[in-house]
Design a protein around this motif. Sequence first.
Motif, mmCIF file in Angstrom:
data_model
loop_
_atom_site.group_PDB
_atom_site.id
_atom_site.type_symbol
_atom_site.label_atom_id
_atom_site.label_comp_id
_atom_site.label_asym_id
_atom_site.label_seq_id
_atom_site.Cartn_x
_atom_site.Cartn_y
_atom_site.Cartn_z
ATOM 1 N N MET A 28 -1.779 3.706 -54.173
ATOM 2 C CA MET A 28 -2.352 2.424 -54.509
ATOM 3 C C MET A 28 -2.696 1.688 -53.213
ATOM 4 O O MET A 28 -1.990 1.803 -52.221
ATOM 5 C CB MET A 28 -1.341 1.609 -55.331
ATOM 6 N N ILE A 29 -3.773 0.928 -53.244
ATOM 7 C CA ILE A 29 -4.159 0.070 -52.131
ATOM 8 C C ILE A 29 -3.878 -1.369 -52.540
ATOM 9 O O ILE A 29 -4.314 -1.814 -53.602
ATOM 10 C CB ILE A 29 -5.650 0.243 -51.781
ATOM 11 N N ILE A 30 -3.151 -2.066 -51.714
ATOM 12 C CA ILE A 30 -2.800 -3.462 -51.963
ATOM 13 C C ILE A 30 -3.464 -4.288 -50.876
ATOM 14 O O ILE A 30 -3.226 -4.053 -49.685
ATOM 15 C CB ILE A 30 -1.280 -3.670 -51.930
ATOM 16 N N VAL A 31 -4.321 -5.230 -51.264
ATOM 17 C CA VAL A 31 -5.035 -6.047 -50.292
ATOM 18 C C VAL A 31 -4.508 -7.477 -50.361
ATOM 19 O O VAL A 31 -4.648 -8.152 -51.377
ATOM 20 C CB VAL A 31 -6.559 -6.034 -50.538
ATOM 21 N N LEU A 32 -3.905 -7.909 -49.262
ATOM 22 C CA LEU A 32 -3.467 -9.290 -49.104
ATOM 23 C C LEU A 32 -4.566 -9.986 -48.311
ATOM 24 O O LEU A 32 -4.831 -9.615 -47.172
ATOM 25 C CB LEU A 32 -2.153 -9.348 -48.339
ATOM 26 N N PHE A 33 -5.226 -10.967 -48.918
ATOM 27 C CA PHE A 33 -6.352 -11.590 -48.230
ATOM 28 C C PHE A 33 -6.344 -13.096 -48.411
ATOM 29 O O PHE A 33 -5.760 -13.631 -49.348
ATOM 30 C CB PHE A 33 -7.677 -10.971 -48.684
ATOM 31 N N GLY A 34 -6.974 -13.772 -47.464
ATOM 32 C CA GLY A 34 -7.033 -15.225 -47.455
ATOM 33 C C GLY A 34 -7.301 -15.696 -46.037
ATOM 34 O O GLY A 34 -7.375 -14.898 -45.102
ATOM 35 N N GLN A 35 -7.416 -16.999 -45.881
ATOM 36 C CA GLN A 35 -7.689 -17.582 -44.568
ATOM 37 C C GLN A 35 -6.562 -17.261 -43.583
ATOM 38 O O GLN A 35 -5.446 -16.920 -43.991
ATOM 39 C CB GLN A 35 -7.854 -19.096 -44.697
ATOM 40 N N PRO A 36 -6.840 -17.360 -42.273
ATOM 41 C CA PRO A 36 -5.795 -17.124 -41.281
ATOM 42 C C PRO A 36 -4.561 -18.002 -41.516
ATOM 43 O O PRO A 36 -4.670 -19.152 -41.932
ATOM 44 C CB PRO A 36 -6.479 -17.508 -39.961
ATOM 45 N N HIS A 37 -3.422 -17.407 -41.285
ATOM 46 C CA HIS A 37 -2.109 -18.052 -41.332
ATOM 47 C C HIS A 37 -1.628 -18.389 -42.746
ATOM 48 O O HIS A 37 -0.809 -19.280 -42.941
ATOM 49 C CB HIS A 37 -2.104 -19.318 -40.449
ATOM 50 N N CYS A 38 -2.134 -17.675 -43.738
ATOM 51 C CA CYS A 38 -1.694 -17.921 -45.113
ATOM 52 C C CYS A 38 -0.511 -17.043 -45.507
ATOM 53 O O CYS A 38 0.054 -17.217 -46.582
ATOM 54 C CB CYS A 38 -2.850 -17.747 -46.100
ATOM 55 N N GLY A 39 -0.127 -16.089 -44.648
ATOM 56 C CA GLY A 39 1.038 -15.261 -44.932
ATOM 57 C C GLY A 39 0.748 -13.783 -45.131
ATOM 58 O O GLY A 39 1.633 -13.030 -45.529
ATOM 59 N N LYS A 40 -0.461 -13.349 -44.850
ATOM 60 C CA LYS A 40 -0.851 -11.955 -45.089
ATOM 61 C C LYS A 40 0.043 -10.966 -44.339
ATOM 62 O O LYS A 40 0.602 -10.049 -44.933
ATOM 63 C CB LYS A 40 -2.316 -11.728 -44.677
ATOM 64 N N THR A 41 0.172 -11.149 -43.039
ATOM 65 C CA THR A 41 0.948 -10.217 -42.211
ATOM 66 C C THR A 41 2.423 -10.276 -42.571
ATOM 67 O O THR A 41 3.089 -9.237 -42.679
ATOM 68 C CB THR A 41 0.723 -10.519 -40.717
ATOM 69 N N THR A 42 2.947 -11.470 -42.776
ATOM 70 C CA THR A 42 4.357 -11.631 -43.156
ATOM 71 C C THR A 42 4.663 -10.871 -44.436
ATOM 72 O O THR A 42 5.645 -10.123 -44.511
ATOM 73 C CB THR A 42 4.696 -13.128 -43.343
ATOM 74 N N LEU A 43 3.825 -11.036 -45.452
ATOM 75 C CA LEU A 43 4.053 -10.353 -46.726
ATOM 76 C C LEU A 43 3.829 -8.851 -46.615
ATOM 77 O O LEU A 43 4.557 -8.071 -47.227
ATOM 78 C CB LEU A 43 3.180 -10.957 -47.822
ATOM 79 N N ALA A 44 2.839 -8.436 -45.820
ATOM 80 C CA ALA A 44 2.606 -7.001 -45.635
ATOM 81 C C ALA A 44 3.848 -6.339 -45.041
ATOM 82 O O ALA A 44 4.257 -5.255 -45.470
ATOM 83 C CB ALA A 44 1.395 -6.772 -44.742
ATOM 84 N N LYS A 45 4.462 -6.989 -44.072
ATOM 85 C CA LYS A 45 5.672 -6.432 -43.454
ATOM 86 C C LYS A 45 6.816 -6.346 -44.459
ATOM 87 O O LYS A 45 7.584 -5.396 -44.448
ATOM 88 C CB LYS A 45 6.074 -7.260 -42.244
ATOM 89 N N LYS A 46 6.921 -7.339 -45.336
ATOM 90 C CA LYS A 46 7.986 -7.332 -46.342
ATOM 91 C C LYS A 46 7.731 -6.282 -47.432
ATOM 92 O O LYS A 46 8.674 -5.730 -47.991
ATOM 93 C CB LYS A 46 8.152 -8.710 -46.977
ATOM 94 N N LEU A 47 6.465 -6.005 -47.722
ATOM 95 C CA LEU A 47 6.119 -5.051 -48.772
ATOM 96 C C LEU A 47 6.158 -3.603 -48.296
ATOM 97 O O LEU A 47 6.358 -2.698 -49.098
ATOM 98 C CB LEU A 47 4.709 -5.343 -49.309
ATOM 99 N N THR A 48 5.933 -3.384 -47.022
ATOM 100 C CA THR A 48 5.825 -2.024 -46.493
ATOM 101 C C THR A 48 7.166 -1.307 -46.536
ATOM 102 O O THR A 48 8.156 -1.785 -45.986
ATOM 103 C CB THR A 48 5.284 -2.045 -45.049
ATOM 104 N N GLN A 49 7.178 -0.172 -47.209
ATOM 105 C CA GLN A 49 8.373 0.679 -47.295
ATOM 106 C C GLN A 49 8.189 1.881 -46.372
ATOM 107 O O GLN A 49 7.167 2.027 -45.723
ATOM 108 C CB GLN A 49 8.587 1.132 -48.744
#
Length: 144
Positions: free
Chosen positions: A1-22
């Motif tokens: 599955m591909i999960i795309v976290l998207f939005g304006q800069p500093h909305c939490g994309k990288t933070t959530l990607a790190k938490k989701l990555t197994q």
Amino acid sequence: MIIVLFGQPHCGKTTLAKKLTQDQDWNIDGDELRLIFKNTDYSRQGRIKNLNRASDIAVYMNHIGGGNVILSLVYPYKEARDYMNSLTHDVKWIYLTYTGERGREKFHVSDYEAPTDEQVLHLNTTDTTPDECVIAIEKYMYDN
């Protein structure tokens, strides 16, 4: 599955990607991708080129398997999101927003095209903790 976290800069994309990555998951971050490909073209066409490259890489990684592919990129244009959707149906879109100031507003995309698709999960990260976001994302991933 591909999960795309998207939005304006500093909305939490990288933070959530790190938490989701197994262990077996892949993460493609927009800032890191720009460094690899030396892409400093922030025009509409430059952004679309970078996003389409990310889409191509994500679809390939998803095809070879091993885990989820998590993208954390701005994806401001419907055209780029449509490109990804034309490549695969195995994608989940999570649109992140916030209110107030977080210090990177000068990097916002002024002509951002917010999604109107009902199949997109919208999370406002202003009053939602990263752990609460992860719970909502995981529920969305497996219930839809």
